[in-house]
Scaffold this motif. Structure first.
Motif, PDB file in Angstrom:
ATOM      1  N   GLU A  17       4.918  49.046 -16.911  1.00  0.00           N
ATOM      2  CA  GLU A  17       4.604  47.559 -16.119  1.00  0.00           C
ATOM      3  C   GLU A  17       3.221  47.129 -16.313  1.00  0.00           C
ATOM      4  OE1 GLU A  17       6.077  44.937 -15.341  1.00  0.00           O
ATOM      5  OE2 GLU A  17       8.095  45.801 -15.174  1.00  0.00           O
ATOM      6  N   GLY A  18       2.450  48.127 -16.479  1.00  0.00           N
ATOM      7  CA  GLY A  18       0.846  47.780 -16.743  1.00  0.00           C
ATOM      8  C   GLY A  18       0.658  47.431 -18.175  1.00  0.00           C
ATOM      9  N   ALA A  19       1.536  48.153 -18.997  1.00  0.00           N
ATOM     10  CA  ALA A  19       1.340  47.820 -20.351  1.00  0.00           C
ATOM     11  C   ALA A  19       1.808  46.289 -20.719  1.00  0.00           C
ATOM     12  CB  ALA A  19       2.130  48.979 -21.245  1.00  0.00           C
ATOM     13  N   MET A  20       3.006  46.133 -20.120  1.00  0.00           N
ATOM     14  CA  MET A  20       3.461  44.892 -20.154  1.00  0.00           C
ATOM     15  C   MET A  20       2.587  43.621 -19.353  1.00  0.00           C
ATOM     16  SD  MET A  20       6.411  44.515 -21.662  1.00  0.00           S
ATOM     17  CE  MET A  20       6.639  42.921 -21.322  1.00  0.00           C
ATOM     18  N   SER A  21       1.867  44.128 -18.466  1.00  0.00           N
ATOM     19  CA  SER A  21       0.899  42.933 -17.999  1.00  0.00           C
ATOM     20  C   SER A  21      -0.240  42.832 -18.768  1.00  0.00           C
ATOM     21  CB  SER A  21       0.627  43.659 -16.373  1.00  0.00           C
ATOM     22  OG  SER A  21      -0.591  42.909 -16.045  1.00  0.00           O
ATOM     23  N   ASN A  22      -0.737  44.054 -19.355  1.00  0.00           N
ATOM     24  CA  ASN A  22      -1.654  43.957 -20.185  1.00  0.00           C
ATOM     25  C   ASN A  22      -1.343  42.826 -21.650  1.00  0.00           C
ATOM     26  OD1 ASN A  22      -4.287  44.333 -21.484  1.00  0.00           O
ATOM     27  ND2 ASN A  22      -3.599  46.064 -22.875  1.00  0.00           N
ATOM     28  N   LEU A  23      -0.173  43.044 -22.006  1.00  0.00           N
ATOM     29  CA  LEU A  23       0.332  42.387 -22.955  1.00  0.00           C
ATOM     30  C   LEU A  23       0.512  40.895 -22.758  1.00  0.00           C
ATOM     31  CD1 LEU A  23       1.602  42.086 -25.757  1.00  0.00           C
ATOM     32  CD2 LEU A  23       3.819  42.390 -24.929  1.00  0.00           C
ATOM     33  N   VAL A 119      -1.675  38.350 -35.148  1.00  0.00           N
ATOM     34  CA  VAL A 119      -2.456  38.982 -33.850  1.00  0.00           C
ATOM     35  C   VAL A 119      -1.333  39.231 -32.956  1.00  0.00           C
ATOM     36  CG1 VAL A 119      -4.135  38.315 -32.006  1.00  0.00           C
ATOM     37  CG2 VAL A 119      -4.411  37.750 -34.686  1.00  0.00           C
ATOM     38  N   ALA A 120      -0.426  38.403 -32.516  1.00  0.00           N
ATOM     39  CA  ALA A 120       0.295  38.687 -31.401  1.00  0.00           C
ATOM     40  C   ALA A 120       1.383  39.901 -31.939  1.00  0.00           C
ATOM     41  CB  ALA A 120       1.370  37.402 -31.311  1.00  0.00           C
ATOM     42  N   GLY A 121       1.609  40.071 -33.117  1.00  0.00           N
ATOM     43  CA  GLY A 121       2.262  41.312 -33.467  1.00  0.00           C
ATOM     44  C   GLY A 121       1.376  42.496 -33.098  1.00  0.00           C
ATOM     45  N   GLN A 122       0.173  42.622 -33.355  1.00  0.00           N
ATOM     46  CA  GLN A 122      -0.894  43.607 -33.236  1.00  0.00           C
ATOM     47  C   GLN A 122      -0.771  43.807 -31.447  1.00  0.00           C
ATOM     48  OE1 GLN A 122      -4.198  42.246 -34.895  1.00  0.00           O
ATOM     49  NE2 GLN A 122      -3.885  42.748 -37.196  1.00  0.00           N
ATOM     50  N   TYR A 123      -0.987  42.642 -30.754  1.00  0.00           N
ATOM     51  CA  TYR A 123      -0.898  42.999 -29.390  1.00  0.00           C
ATOM     52  C   TYR A 123       0.415  43.783 -28.912  1.00  0.00           C
ATOM     53  CZ  TYR A 123      -5.025  39.903 -28.925  1.00  0.00           C
ATOM     54  OH  TYR A 123      -6.176  39.034 -28.915  1.00  0.00           O
TER      55      TYR A 123
END
Length: 186
Positions: A17-23, A119-123
């Motif tokens: 979830e932290g990874a999703m929040s960062n995204l 850039v969105a793809g890289q994120y």
């Protein structure tokens, strides 16, 4: 041997979830041609001897769809806030009006939209990597404790971790698809 191994799935879920929040935070910083206060979240200003988020040195407003304003509380920081926005790489040219900084959001051309899509793809790929790292940690925990569990239990926990990983990768893919549609919208 006793089957006393219990994988902390909630911890793995929290980390994913932290990874999703960062995204989501990274996606919010991408301009889509519409004004948004969240696009300024990653911008830091040197204020009072330390790097400070813009929303802690002034009030950020979106008075109209293609305009963001920042009412800087300390007159001495107006220049620093303006410089931070110029140096941020957002592609916005701030305009000063006393202590208010106006940020007109220009239309995005096709080329810039494609760049933002990349850039969105890289994120999104960064988020996938983070999620896979959490998966790897979970699998390593299972591997370390294989001696204290049956083969069926080991397979059960591995499938749990994999299912959780697949769910979060699907969320990343969906978020990326939504963001790219938003970016390409004219």
């Amino acid at each position: 041997m006793a089957d006393d191994f219990e994988l902390d799935v909630d911890d793995l879920r929290r980390r994913m979830e932290g990874a999703m929040s960062n995204l989501r935070t990274e996606f919010a910083s991408l301009r889509t041609g519409r004004a948004s206060a969240s696009m300024l979240e990653p911008v830091q200003v040197e204020a009072y001897g330390q790097m400070t988020p813009i929303n802690q040195v002034g009030t950020v407003n979106v008075p109209e769809p293609r305009m963001v304003t920042i009412n800087v509380w300390d007159k001495g920081l107006v220049g620093k806030v303006e410089k931070a926005i110029r140096d941020s790489g957002l592609g916005i040219n701030p305009q000063l009006n006393g202590t208010i900084i106006m940020l007109p959001i220009p239309e995005l051309n096709e080329e810039r939209r494609r760049e933002l899509g990349k850039v969105a793809g890289q994120y999104a790929e960064g988020a996938r990597v983070s999620i896979r790292n959490v998966r790897r940690d979970g699998m390593e925990q299972i591997k370390k404790n294989k001696d204290s569990m049956s083969e069926d239990d080991a397979k059960f926990w591995e499938s749990e971790v994999q299912d959780l990983t697949d769910q979060f990768i699907a969320k990343v893919d969906k978020a990326l698809e939504t963001k790219q549609e938003e970016i390409m919208q004219v």
